[in-house]
Design a protein around this motif. Structure first.
Motif, PDB file in Angstrom:
ATOM      1  N   ALA A 280       0.833  -1.201   0.000  1.00  0.00           N
ATOM      2  CA  ALA A 280       0.000   0.000   0.000  1.00  0.00           C
ATOM      3  C   ALA A 280       0.873   1.259   0.000  1.00  0.00           C
ATOM      4  N   GLU A 281       1.973   1.238   0.775  1.00  0.00           N
ATOM      5  CA  GLU A 281       2.916   2.358   0.779  1.00  0.00           C
ATOM      6  C   GLU A 281       3.513   2.556  -0.605  1.00  0.00           C
ATOM      7  N   CYS A 282       3.855   1.451  -1.247  1.00  0.00           N
ATOM      8  CA  CYS A 282       4.401   1.497  -2.600  1.00  0.00           C
ATOM      9  C   CYS A 282       3.433   2.169  -3.569  1.00  0.00           C
ATOM     10  N   MET A 283       2.184   1.740  -3.558  1.00  0.00           N
ATOM     11  CA  MET A 283       1.205   2.288  -4.493  1.00  0.00           C
ATOM     12  C   MET A 283       0.936   3.761  -4.211  1.00  0.00           C
ATOM     13  N   ARG A 284       0.925   4.137  -2.942  1.00  0.00           N
ATOM     14  CA  ARG A 284       0.708   5.552  -2.603  1.00  0.00           C
ATOM     15  C   ARG A 284       1.824   6.421  -3.182  1.00  0.00           C
ATOM     16  N   GLU A 285       3.065   5.974  -3.049  1.00  0.00           N
ATOM     17  CA  GLU A 285       4.171   6.789  -3.560  1.00  0.00           C
ATOM     18  C   GLU A 285       4.165   6.837  -5.087  1.00  0.00           C
ATOM     19  N   ILE A 286       3.908   5.702  -5.722  1.00  0.00           N
ATOM     20  CA  ILE A 286       3.868   5.682  -7.185  1.00  0.00           C
ATOM     21  C   ILE A 286       2.784   6.618  -7.711  1.00  0.00           C
ATOM     22  N   PHE A 287       1.593   6.539  -7.141  1.00  0.00           N
ATOM     23  CA  PHE A 287       0.497   7.397  -7.593  1.00  0.00           C
ATOM     24  C   PHE A 287       0.801   8.868  -7.301  1.00  0.00           C
ATOM     25  N   ALA A 288       1.441   9.149  -6.153  1.00  0.00           N
ATOM     26  CA  ALA A 288       1.780  10.534  -5.819  1.00  0.00           C
ATOM     27  C   ALA A 288       2.820  11.089  -6.795  1.00  0.00           C
ATOM     28  N   LEU A 289       3.811  10.278  -7.153  1.00  0.00           N
ATOM     29  CA  LEU A 289       4.823  10.721  -8.110  1.00  0.00           C
ATOM     30  C   LEU A 289       4.213  10.926  -9.495  1.00  0.00           C
ATOM     31  N   TYR A 290       3.247  10.079  -9.849  1.00  0.00           N
ATOM     32  CA  TYR A 290       2.539  10.254 -11.126  1.00  0.00           C
ATOM     33  C   TYR A 290       1.791  11.580 -11.128  1.00  0.00           C
ATOM     34  N   GLU A 291       1.054  11.856 -10.055  1.00  0.00           N
ATOM     35  CA  GLU A 291       0.273  13.098  -9.991  1.00  0.00           C
ATOM     36  C   GLU A 291       1.183  14.326  -9.976  1.00  0.00           C
ATOM     37  N   ALA A 292       2.411  14.166  -9.451  1.00  0.00           N
ATOM     38  CA  ALA A 292       3.355  15.275  -9.404  1.00  0.00           C
ATOM     39  C   ALA A 292       4.084  15.451 -10.733  1.00  0.00           C
ATOM     40  N   GLY A 293       3.795  14.585 -11.703  1.00  0.00           N
ATOM     41  CA  GLY A 293       4.427  14.692 -13.007  1.00  0.00           C
ATOM     42  C   GLY A 293       5.832  14.125 -13.068  1.00  0.00           C
ATOM     43  N   LYS A 294       6.239  13.358 -12.050  1.00  0.00           N
ATOM     44  CA  LYS A 294       7.589  12.808 -12.012  1.00  0.00           C
ATOM     45  C   LYS A 294       7.684  11.409 -12.623  1.00  0.00           C
ATOM     46  N   LEU A 295       6.559  10.803 -12.887  1.00  0.00           N
ATOM     47  CA  LEU A 295       6.521   9.507 -13.561  1.00  0.00           C
ATOM     48  C   LEU A 295       5.639   9.626 -14.793  1.00  0.00           C
ATOM     49  N   LYS A 296       6.136   9.119 -15.897  1.00  0.00           N
ATOM     50  CA  LYS A 296       5.378   9.122 -17.135  1.00  0.00           C
ATOM     51  C   LYS A 296       5.357   7.707 -17.685  1.00  0.00           C
ATOM     52  N   PRO A 297       4.186   7.064 -17.728  1.00  0.00           N
ATOM     53  CA  PRO A 297       4.121   5.690 -18.222  1.00  0.00           C
ATOM     54  C   PRO A 297       4.706   5.574 -19.620  1.00  0.00           C
ATOM     55  N   ALA A 298       5.353   4.456 -19.874  1.00  0.00           N
ATOM     56  CA  ALA A 298       5.895   4.214 -21.212  1.00  0.00           C
ATOM     57  C   ALA A 298       4.758   4.170 -22.227  1.00  0.00           C
ATOM     58  N   THR A 299       5.089   4.461 -23.465  1.00  0.00           N
ATOM     59  CA  THR A 299       4.069   4.365 -24.510  1.00  0.00           C
ATOM     60  C   THR A 299       3.530   2.941 -24.570  1.00  0.00           C
ATOM     61  N   PHE A 300       2.263   2.832 -24.875  1.00  0.00           N
ATOM     62  CA  PHE A 300       1.669   1.504 -24.974  1.00  0.00           C
ATOM     63  C   PHE A 300       0.698   1.480 -26.133  1.00  0.00           C
ATOM     64  N   GLU A 301       0.477   0.292 -26.648  1.00  0.00           N
ATOM     65  CA  GLU A 301      -0.538   0.108 -27.676  1.00  0.00           C
ATOM     66  C   GLU A 301      -1.558  -0.891 -27.170  1.00  0.00           C
ATOM     67  N   THR A 302      -2.787  -0.739 -27.627  1.00  0.00           N
ATOM     68  CA  THR A 302      -3.867  -1.591 -27.143  1.00  0.00           C
ATOM     69  C   THR A 302      -4.185  -2.686 -28.157  1.00  0.00           C
ATOM     70  N   ARG A 303      -4.620  -3.820 -27.642  1.00  0.00           N
ATOM     71  CA  ARG A 303      -5.030  -4.950 -28.464  1.00  0.00           C
ATOM     72  C   ARG A 303      -6.331  -5.519 -27.900  1.00  0.00           C
ATOM     73  N   PRO A 304      -7.137  -6.146 -28.743  1.00  0.00           N
ATOM     74  CA  PRO A 304      -8.331  -6.820 -28.222  1.00  0.00           C
ATOM     75  C   PRO A 304      -7.938  -8.062 -27.432  1.00  0.00           C
ATOM     76  N   LEU A 305      -8.816  -8.485 -26.563  1.00  0.00           N
ATOM     77  CA  LEU A 305      -8.547  -9.641 -25.708  1.00  0.00           C
ATOM     78  C   LEU A 305      -8.186 -10.882 -26.515  1.00  0.00           C
ATOM     79  N   ASP A 306      -8.898 -11.118 -27.627  1.00  0.00           N
ATOM     80  CA  ASP A 306      -8.668 -12.341 -28.399  1.00  0.00           C
ATOM     81  C   ASP A 306      -7.280 -12.398 -29.034  1.00  0.00           C
ATOM     82  N   ALA A 307      -6.549 -11.279 -29.026  1.00  0.00           N
ATOM     83  CA  ALA A 307      -5.205 -11.245 -29.602  1.00  0.00           C
ATOM     84  C   ALA A 307      -4.123 -11.462 -28.543  1.00  0.00           C
TER      85      ALA A 307
END
Length: 330
Positions: A280-307
């Protein structure tokens, strides 16, 4: 519900999508309509029967899905129908619905999309535990991240920078260097150089003020591990996360004694089970850093479930550019 189904452990291509019974929320659980689940290398180990924790069959693979709460089981508090959450489920993410213990769910920041949550899941919490808990990172430490352009690698680069470290990114080809630099790395270590046993240490010393690094994050193993061990500073810590190279290395422990260095391992799923308060401590810090603009998720592409099978094979073959996220309910 539609789901990827593993009836018998075997090659990735042998598994197909089909129908499984809809889950229901029992006491203490929430029912989630899954909106996004990342495709991770570890899923290939699960479906082929090579993972250390194997579910009873048949089952749907897929760890840490993100979605919307559709129903609450008896006794659940702190959540409501419609909440956007990340679920720390060990399997079941390659499906349209999942029932999860409410204690294993975390509300997403308002600005975080389901796709971002799924793409960050597993890699950022793995990196957080590697850096915070196993390596005991402090501001001012120097960190070498091997496999720095993979999911865990990019997350480790970003988190280490956000935690105040100097970061050297190990890359297998020069073409991958810009991606690591964009993630915040201070400099690059080229793992394709000849005589890696010596050349890795030479590069580290040249780019880290003539000394070794305090921390190595290693999801690769093999020759890179052997070389990185020699590039640690006195009292350095190397965290083993995986063996993407295929070879599990060995350590001559007299070397650990002579340099006062540590080699430690990380199996992040154990923390979900044994130390939920730290998770829980881990998730709180990760989400806080995301909201502070210090973490930017890597680019991702989406696929349908069947793929899912094709997507998982791409990840295993290292053909994926960035993360791949399945959308069971687009």
């Amino acid at each position: 519900m539609r789901a990827a189904i593993v009836k018998d452990f075997g090659p990735i291509a042998s598994h197909m999508a089909g129908d499984l019974p809809d889950p229901t929320a029992r006491a203490g659980e929430v029912l989630i309509t899954i909106k996004a689940t990342a495709v991770n290398f570890v899923d290939s180990l699960v479906v082929t029967g090579k993972y250390q924790f194997l579910p009873q069959r048949p089952f749907a693979p897929g760890k840490l899905p993100a979605g919307e709460i559709a129903a609450l089981g008896e006794g659940v508090s702190g959540f409501k129908v419609g909440d956007h959450v990340l679920a720390l489920a060990e399997q079941g993410g390659y499906a349209q619905k999942i029932a999860v213990d409410a204690k294993q769910c975390f509300k997403l920041p308002p600005t975080m999309s389901f796709g971002e949550a799924a793409s960050m899941a597993l890699v950022y919490d793995t990196s957080w535990f590697a850096l915070r808990e196993r390596a005991r990172i402090q501001a001012g430490d120097s960190v070498l991240v091997l496999g720095s352009t993979g999911g865990v690698g990019l997350a480790s680069v970003q988190l280490a920078k956000a935690m105040g470290a100097k970061v050297l990114a190990g890359v297998s080809t020069a073409a991958k260097a810009p991606l690591a630099m964009e993630a915040g790395a201070d400099d690059i270590v080229d793992l394709s150089q000849p005589n890696l046993r010596d050349s890795l240490r030479e590069q580290v010393f040249a780019k880290n003020g003539g000394k070794g690094v305090d921390i190595v994050i290693d999801p690769i193993g093999g020759d890179a591990f052997d070389a990185a061990l020699r590039a640690l500073a006195w009292r350095g810590r190397l965290v083993v996360i995986g063996f993407a190279s295929g070879r599990i290395p060995e350590v001559k422990v007299n070397y650990l004694l002579l340099k006062n260095i540590e080699v430690t391992g990380l199996q992040v799923s154990d923390y979900r089970k044994r130390m939920p308060e730290m998770m829980a401590e881990c998730m709180r810090e990760i989400f806080a850093l995301y909201e502070a603009g210090k973490l930017k998720p890597a680019t991702f592409e989406t696929r349908p479930l069947d793929a899912f099978a094709e997507a998982l094979q791409e990840v295993v073959d290292r053909r994926a550019h960035g993360r791949i996220v399945l959308e069971p309910n687009p």
